[in-house]
Design a protein around this motif. Structure first.
Motif, PDB file in Angstrom:
ATOM      1  N   MET A 153     108.865  91.426  45.265  1.00 58.37           N
ATOM      2  CA  MET A 153     107.789  90.208  45.294  1.00 58.37           C
ATOM      3  C   MET A 153     107.779  89.719  46.799  1.00 58.37           C
ATOM      4  O   MET A 153     108.882  90.010  47.341  1.00 58.37           O
ATOM      5  CB  MET A 153     108.059  89.273  44.369  1.00 58.37           C
ATOM      6  CG  MET A 153     108.066  89.711  42.864  1.00 58.37           C
ATOM      7  SD  MET A 153     106.540  90.315  42.262  1.00 58.37           S
ATOM      8  CE  MET A 153     105.625  89.103  41.588  1.00 58.37           C
ATOM      9  N   ASP A 154     106.789  88.805  46.974  1.00 56.18           N
ATOM     10  CA  ASP A 154     106.737  88.136  48.152  1.00 56.18           C
ATOM     11  C   ASP A 154     107.699  86.924  48.712  1.00 56.18           C
ATOM     12  O   ASP A 154     107.381  86.385  49.683  1.00 56.18           O
ATOM     13  CB  ASP A 154     105.143  88.098  48.828  1.00 56.18           C
ATOM     14  CG  ASP A 154     104.714  86.966  47.799  1.00 56.18           C
ATOM     15  OD1 ASP A 154     105.314  86.318  46.749  1.00 56.18           O
ATOM     16  OD2 ASP A 154     103.468  86.822  48.001  1.00 56.18           O
ATOM     17  N   ALA A 193     106.606  77.866  44.360  1.00 51.34           N
ATOM     18  CA  ALA A 193     106.621  78.274  45.500  1.00 51.34           C
ATOM     19  C   ALA A 193     107.726  77.749  46.618  1.00 51.34           C
ATOM     20  O   ALA A 193     108.254  78.095  47.422  1.00 51.34           O
ATOM     21  CB  ALA A 193     105.254  78.498  46.141  1.00 51.34           C
ATOM     22  N   GLU A 194     107.425  76.329  46.696  1.00 52.23           N
ATOM     23  CA  GLU A 194     108.106  75.391  47.580  1.00 52.23           C
ATOM     24  C   GLU A 194     109.681  75.417  47.274  1.00 52.23           C
ATOM     25  O   GLU A 194     110.530  75.238  48.095  1.00 52.23           O
ATOM     26  CB  GLU A 194     107.682  73.773  47.212  1.00 52.23           C
ATOM     27  CG  GLU A 194     106.490  73.543  48.038  1.00 52.23           C
ATOM     28  CD  GLU A 194     106.049  72.268  48.022  1.00 52.23           C
ATOM     29  OE1 GLU A 194     106.691  71.285  48.649  1.00 52.23           O
ATOM     30  OE2 GLU A 194     105.605  71.573  47.007  1.00 52.23           O
ATOM     31  N   VAL A 195     110.121  75.694  45.953  1.00 51.90           N
ATOM     32  CA  VAL A 195     111.621  75.786  45.595  1.00 51.90           C
ATOM     33  C   VAL A 195     111.896  77.344  46.154  1.00 51.90           C
ATOM     34  O   VAL A 195     112.998  77.228  46.547  1.00 51.90           O
ATOM     35  CB  VAL A 195     111.881  75.749  43.981  1.00 51.90           C
ATOM     36  CG1 VAL A 195     112.882  76.309  43.632  1.00 51.90           C
ATOM     37  CG2 VAL A 195     111.469  74.158  43.494  1.00 51.90           C
ATOM     38  N   SER A 196     111.301  78.428  45.976  1.00 56.06           N
ATOM     39  CA  SER A 196     111.722  79.355  46.606  1.00 56.06           C
ATOM     40  C   SER A 196     111.788  79.483  47.912  1.00 56.06           C
ATOM     41  O   SER A 196     112.808  80.121  48.538  1.00 56.06           O
ATOM     42  CB  SER A 196     110.499  80.448  46.122  1.00 56.06           C
ATOM     43  OG  SER A 196     110.533  80.711  44.798  1.00 56.06           O
ATOM     44  N   ALA A 197     111.090  78.771  48.747  1.00 55.06           N
ATOM     45  CA  ALA A 197     110.679  78.638  50.208  1.00 55.06           C
ATOM     46  C   ALA A 197     112.317  77.885  50.598  1.00 55.06           C
ATOM     47  O   ALA A 197     112.902  78.378  51.450  1.00 55.06           O
ATOM     48  CB  ALA A 197     109.654  77.951  50.664  1.00 55.06           C
ATOM     49  N   PHE A 198     112.434  76.857  49.939  1.00 54.09           N
ATOM     50  CA  PHE A 198     113.580  75.914  50.035  1.00 54.09           C
ATOM     51  C   PHE A 198     115.022  76.806  49.926  1.00 54.09           C
ATOM     52  O   PHE A 198     115.991  76.782  50.835  1.00 54.09           O
ATOM     53  CB  PHE A 198     113.699  74.454  49.335  1.00 54.09           C
ATOM     54  CG  PHE A 198     114.656  73.731  49.752  1.00 54.09           C
ATOM     55  CD1 PHE A 198     114.406  72.799  50.766  1.00 54.09           C
ATOM     56  CD2 PHE A 198     116.036  73.899  49.424  1.00 54.09           C
ATOM     57  CE1 PHE A 198     115.302  71.699  51.022  1.00 54.09           C
ATOM     58  CE2 PHE A 198     117.070  72.781  49.892  1.00 54.09           C
ATOM     59  CZ  PHE A 198     116.546  71.812  50.637  1.00 54.09           C
ATOM     60  N   MET A 243     123.426  84.642  54.012  1.00 59.94           N
ATOM     61  CA  MET A 243     122.717  85.860  53.552  1.00 59.94           C
ATOM     62  C   MET A 243     121.432  86.334  54.007  1.00 59.94           C
ATOM     63  O   MET A 243     120.810  85.780  54.774  1.00 59.94           O
ATOM     64  CB  MET A 243     122.253  85.516  51.972  1.00 59.94           C
ATOM     65  CG  MET A 243     123.119  85.217  50.823  1.00 59.94           C
ATOM     66  SD  MET A 243     122.210  84.827  49.498  1.00 59.94           S
ATOM     67  CE  MET A 243     123.465  83.656  48.656  1.00 59.94           C
ATOM     68  N   LYS A 244     121.400  87.759  54.015  1.00 58.35           N
ATOM     69  CA  LYS A 244     120.070  88.429  54.508  1.00 58.35           C
ATOM     70  C   LYS A 244     119.002  88.699  53.502  1.00 58.35           C
ATOM     71  O   LYS A 244     119.571  89.101  52.293  1.00 58.35           O
ATOM     72  CB  LYS A 244     120.479  89.770  55.090  1.00 58.35           C
ATOM     73  CG  LYS A 244     121.465  89.574  56.097  1.00 58.35           C
ATOM     74  CD  LYS A 244     121.695  91.152  56.835  1.00 58.35           C
ATOM     75  CE  LYS A 244     122.953  91.040  57.740  1.00 58.35           C
ATOM     76  NZ  LYS A 244     124.419  90.613  57.261  1.00 58.35           N
ATOM     77  N   ILE A 245     118.022  88.357  53.396  1.00 56.60           N
ATOM     78  CA  ILE A 245     116.899  88.490  52.664  1.00 56.60           C
ATOM     79  C   ILE A 245     115.802  89.241  52.880  1.00 56.60           C
ATOM     80  O   ILE A 245     114.809  89.029  54.242  1.00 56.60           O
ATOM     81  CB  ILE A 245     116.382  86.960  52.003  1.00 56.60           C
ATOM     82  CG1 ILE A 245     117.491  86.150  51.670  1.00 56.60           C
ATOM     83  CG2 ILE A 245     115.246  87.070  50.969  1.00 56.60           C
ATOM     84  CD1 ILE A 245     117.509  85.214  50.742  1.00 56.60           C
ATOM     85  N   MET A 246     115.372  90.270  52.212  1.00 54.52           N
ATOM     86  CA  MET A 246     114.382  91.273  52.458  1.00 54.52           C
ATOM     87  C   MET A 246     113.292  91.079  51.247  1.00 54.52           C
ATOM     88  O   MET A 246     113.580  91.356  50.145  1.00 54.52           O
ATOM     89  CB  MET A 246     114.675  92.556  52.384  1.00 54.52           C
ATOM     90  CG  MET A 246     115.710  92.836  53.637  1.00 54.52           C
ATOM     91  SD  MET A 246     116.475  94.707  53.540  1.00 54.52           S
ATOM     92  CE  MET A 246     114.897  95.302  54.454  1.00 54.52           C
ATOM     93  N   LYS A 247     112.141  90.350  51.742  1.00 54.31           N
ATOM     94  CA  LYS A 247     110.908  90.399  50.498  1.00 54.31           C
ATOM     95  C   LYS A 247     109.804  91.604  50.737  1.00 54.31           C
ATOM     96  O   LYS A 247     109.963  92.101  51.864  1.00 54.31           O
ATOM     97  CB  LYS A 247     110.379  88.983  50.957  1.00 54.31           C
ATOM     98  CG  LYS A 247     111.283  87.872  50.554  1.00 54.31           C
ATOM     99  CD  LYS A 247     110.651  86.466  50.933  1.00 54.31           C
ATOM    100  CE  LYS A 247     110.353  86.242  52.321  1.00 54.31           C
ATOM    101  NZ  LYS A 247     109.819  85.116  52.622  1.00 54.31           N
ATOM    102  N   SER A 248     109.224  91.517  49.645  1.00 58.19           N
ATOM    103  CA  SER A 248     108.114  92.682  49.586  1.00 58.19           C
ATOM    104  C   SER A 248     108.813  94.136  50.040  1.00 58.19           C
ATOM    105  O   SER A 248     108.268  94.652  50.994  1.00 58.19           O
ATOM    106  CB  SER A 248     106.948  92.137  50.482  1.00 58.19           C
ATOM    107  OG  SER A 248     106.545  90.952  50.215  1.00 58.19           O
ATOM    108  N   ALA A 249     109.944  94.170  49.622  1.00 66.56           N
ATOM    109  CA  ALA A 249     110.864  95.416  49.709  1.00 66.56           C
ATOM    110  C   ALA A 249     111.415  95.999  48.445  1.00 66.56           C
ATOM    111  O   ALA A 249     111.338  95.438  47.616  1.00 66.56           O
ATOM    112  CB  ALA A 249     111.823  95.139  51.004  1.00 66.56           C
ATOM    113  N   SER A 250     111.285  97.611  48.432  1.00 67.55           N
ATOM    114  CA  SER A 250     112.167  98.091  47.354  1.00 67.55           C
ATOM    115  C   SER A 250     112.855  99.115  48.110  1.00 67.55           C
ATOM    116  O   SER A 250     112.806  99.640  49.100  1.00 67.55           O
ATOM    117  CB  SER A 250     110.989  98.825  46.667  1.00 67.55           C
ATOM    118  OG  SER A 250     110.153  99.608  47.292  1.00 67.55           O
TER     119      SER A 250
END
Length: 465
Positions: free
Chosen positions: A205-206, A214-219, A229-236
């Protein structure tokens, strides 16, 4: 062979099954609970409880590393992986044996083995080549679920783990890729990151924690990145190439492919219901995408056959399973004034650092549903207890219907929010409006005061910010 006859048989001894069995016994039924592995199910043995024990070790380790901030001297802070895992397994073992005691105390017959329907009111239970026949007027299926795998994403317990493998590491990997950023994925990412593993999280997901506001996710994302941590969104992850002691993960993001090599991979891509080998097709129990289809009471449409918990669909939470078990049993008993469960009142908790908790609609979902909303927010930095604890990261957010004052949702991120969320859950169950919440006296100094301030803020009345 004479069959044992019961009023109620529950298949599965997890938080849905054992609770249903005990409630049935309380209501005067002759009850049996069939469990093929461990009483307490995944939750007590391989899920909710032992992961919280692991995360508690991570939390204490984090505090020890930052002892200086509290005026304390702790030198040479280290850890022992075996001891951390041993403590976690000990906590699980203690609770599992407690369930056996509860069943015995309530005169529930515990049958060890694997159950299969022979008819809608008859089961054959197998264990070590021996079989027992059991009949019952009502049978509740509470067989739970397991980690979902895909053809190109299969666990082997060595290089590619599910939650079960991730809970009992022999050593800590230097690097890890976690596929999925729901509660399970993020909790393990948080645990391993704290102990120095180089963690990458891949989410389709994005945003991470996609069911949260969405605000909780962003925070949370900002916080996790700050922790390393490294985070990759909209990725599979499209492929896993296994080497001798590492895995090369092919990750596709924005149409581009890249390879990331790590020591371990954790699969946290959802769950599949345990519907196999039960003989459900023989008695025509409806199954849709590995989950049993029921009505709001847990009834499958097949006379005398019910299903609850993870095997009966989302949300896949222990507390939802327990509550469904009680509702199904009370419906079987014909109790008056029953209410089906309102799933919008089920809280969700994620025990990463900082913790995340929520109930009801996100701001976006409330707007989608056509509500004109009033939104309040209050930050941890404005709360005296949070500052005293050294936990100033986070906020509380409340979403109200402007027209009626109904609390539509509450969303929190920060220290101990998994304990605080219940205040809003009670409020929603009692159909509280902003007026009652504003008139409630919150104790000082506590983190819970932020819950009050967030409500006040929605109506332009916050005092401390």
């Amino acid at each position: 062979m004479m069959a044992d006859n019961f009023d109620l048989v529950v298949i599965g001894g997890g938080p849905g099954g054992y609770v249903a069995a005990i409630r049935g016994a309380q209501l005067g039924m002759k009850v049996a609970c069939v469990e093929r592995e461990h009483l307490g199910g995944i939750c007590l043995n391989w899920g909710c409880i032992p992961t919280k024990a692991l995360l508690r070790s991570a939390e204490v380790f984090h505090l020890a590393k930052h002892a200086k901030d509290f005026g304390l001297k702790i030198d040479n802070v280290g850890f022992d992986v075996d001891a951390i895992v041993k403590r976690s397994r000990g906590v699980a073992g203690q609770l599992s044996s407690g369930i056996a005691h509860l069943l015995k105390k309530n005169k529930v017959t515990h049958i060890d083995g694997e159950a299969k329907f022979q008819a809608r009111n008859k089961l054959v239970v197998s264990k070590d080549g021996k079989t027992t026949e059991v009949t019952a007027k009502n049978i509740i299926i509470a067989t739970g679920a397991r980690a979902r795998e895909l053809p190109h994403l299969q666990a082997d317990g060595d290089l590619v783990w599910t939650y079960k493998h991730a809970m009992t590491p022999k050593t800590l990997p230097k690097s890890m890729l976690v596929i999925g950023s729901g509660a399970i994925g993020i909790e393990f990412a948080s645990f391993y990151n704290e102990f120095g593993t180089d963690v990458t999280v891949v989410e389709m997901m994005d945003r991470i924690l996609p069911v949260e506001d969405a605000e909780v996710s962003a925070f949370a994302e900002t916080s996790f990145k700050k922790q390393g941590m490294k985070i990759m969104k909209s990725a599979s992850v499209t492929e896993l190439k296994k080497g001798k002691s590492s895995v090369t993960c092919v990750v596709e993001q924005n149409g581009k492919k890249q390879e990331i090599t790590v020591e371990k991979v954790i699969l946290a891509i959802g769950i599949a219901g345990n519907v196999e080998n039960l003989g459900l097709e023989d008695i025509k129990v409806p199954v849709d995408r590995s989950h049993i289809v029921t009505d709001e009471w847990g009834f499958t449409g097949v006379e005398g056959v019910w299903a609850i918990g993870d095997v009966a669909g989302a949300p896949w939470l222990a507390h939802k399973a327990s509550h469904e078990g009680i509702i199904a049993v009370e419906k079987i008993a014909g109790m008056p004034d029953l209410h089906p469960m309102d799933k919008s009142n089920i809280p969700g908790c994620t025990y990463c650092r900082p913790q995340v908790a929520s109930v009801g609609m996100t701001e976006a979902k409330a707007k989608e549903a056509g509500y004109k909303v009033k939104v309040g927010k209050f930050p941890f930095i404005g709360n005296g207890k949070a500052i005293a604890l050294g936990e100033t990261e986070g906020f509380v957010k409340t979403v109200f219907d402007e027209k009626t004052g109904e609390l539509l949702g509450a969303h929190m991120i920060g220290a101990e929010v998994t304990e605080m969320i219940q205040g809003y859950v009670v409020g929603r169950t009692l159909e509280t409006t902003e007026a009652e919440l504003m008139h409630t006296v919150f104790p000082h100094p506590t983190l819970s005061e932020m819950m009050h301030e967030s409500v006040l803020d929605a109506y332009g009345r916050a005092i401390h910010f």
